[in-house]
Scaffold this active site. Sequence first.
Site, PDB file in Angstrom:
ATOM      1  N   ASP A 219       1.211   6.329  13.157  1.00  0.00           N
ATOM      2  CA  ASP A 219       0.395   5.127  13.311  1.00  0.00           C
ATOM      3  C   ASP A 219      -0.164   4.686  11.960  1.00  0.00           C
ATOM      4  OD1 ASP A 219       0.808   5.293  16.043  1.00  0.00           O
ATOM      5  OD2 ASP A 219      -1.006   6.492  16.367  1.00  0.00           O
ATOM      6  N   LYS A 220      -0.565   3.445  11.887  1.00  0.00           N
ATOM      7  CA  LYS A 220      -1.056   2.877  10.632  1.00  0.00           C
ATOM      8  C   LYS A 220      -2.188   3.694  10.038  1.00  0.00           C
ATOM      9  CE  LYS A 220      -2.966  -1.383   8.650  1.00  0.00           C
ATOM     10  NZ  LYS A 220      -3.404  -2.783   8.923  1.00  0.00           N
TER      11      LYS A 220
END
Length: 242
Positions: free
Chosen positions: A105-106
């Site tokens: 995920d970011k």
Amino acid sequence: MPQMRLDKLLAHLSCGSRKDVREMIRSGRVSVDGVVLTDPAAKVDPVSAQVALDGQAQAYRTQRYYMLNKPAGVITASRDERHETVLGLFPEKERRGLFAVGRLDKDTEGLLIITDDGALSHALMSPARHVSKVYEAEVEGVLAPDAIARFEAGLALRDGTVCLPARLEILSRQGERARVRVTLHEGKYHQVKRMIAATGGRVVQLRRVQLGGLRLDPVLPAGAFRALTGEELMLLQQPAER
């Protein structure tokens, strides 16, 4: 080294898809040792043959394998118009043909494999293989007393999704904040965050530290990458058992 079909070699060199390179060959854009070849099935030695596309030499190389310490704020994608990507951390001349194995995920940091080896990527990400993924997280809130047992039993998420048995370790605890280690054998959407939330906590920082038998190099700075050693590649090809 065994000979290779010309179209397969050019596709391996990221000159285009197999369909694209066949058209390039048939149109007379490819030469081998100075001679134009128009048969995509022509066999060449990928190491010794001097292959050129539109007059530009195409040097054969073995596949590439990198360990990246992904920083927060960077997305796992090859390109994006709005956000910095993990491939953007590589010099432009090195990016061609590379991709990330799986995704983080970011806002998740840590170990990410960058390669051009599709077979290895498939082996590591195949749900049937159950390759282990180890994360360390900073958690706010008080985890349920039976959180560890629920992870081991196969935790049911709030939306009804049932996760495979996993391992939860409490590394340290101070008040309503804890540091934990989570070992998964699958990769559902936001899985660590959702599993922690289901047991009363909230992940405020998440970092992947191991994939299969490969651990993140502790001295590799965030945003930096390096080539895998032969021993590390073997660890990936023979993941740690569950």
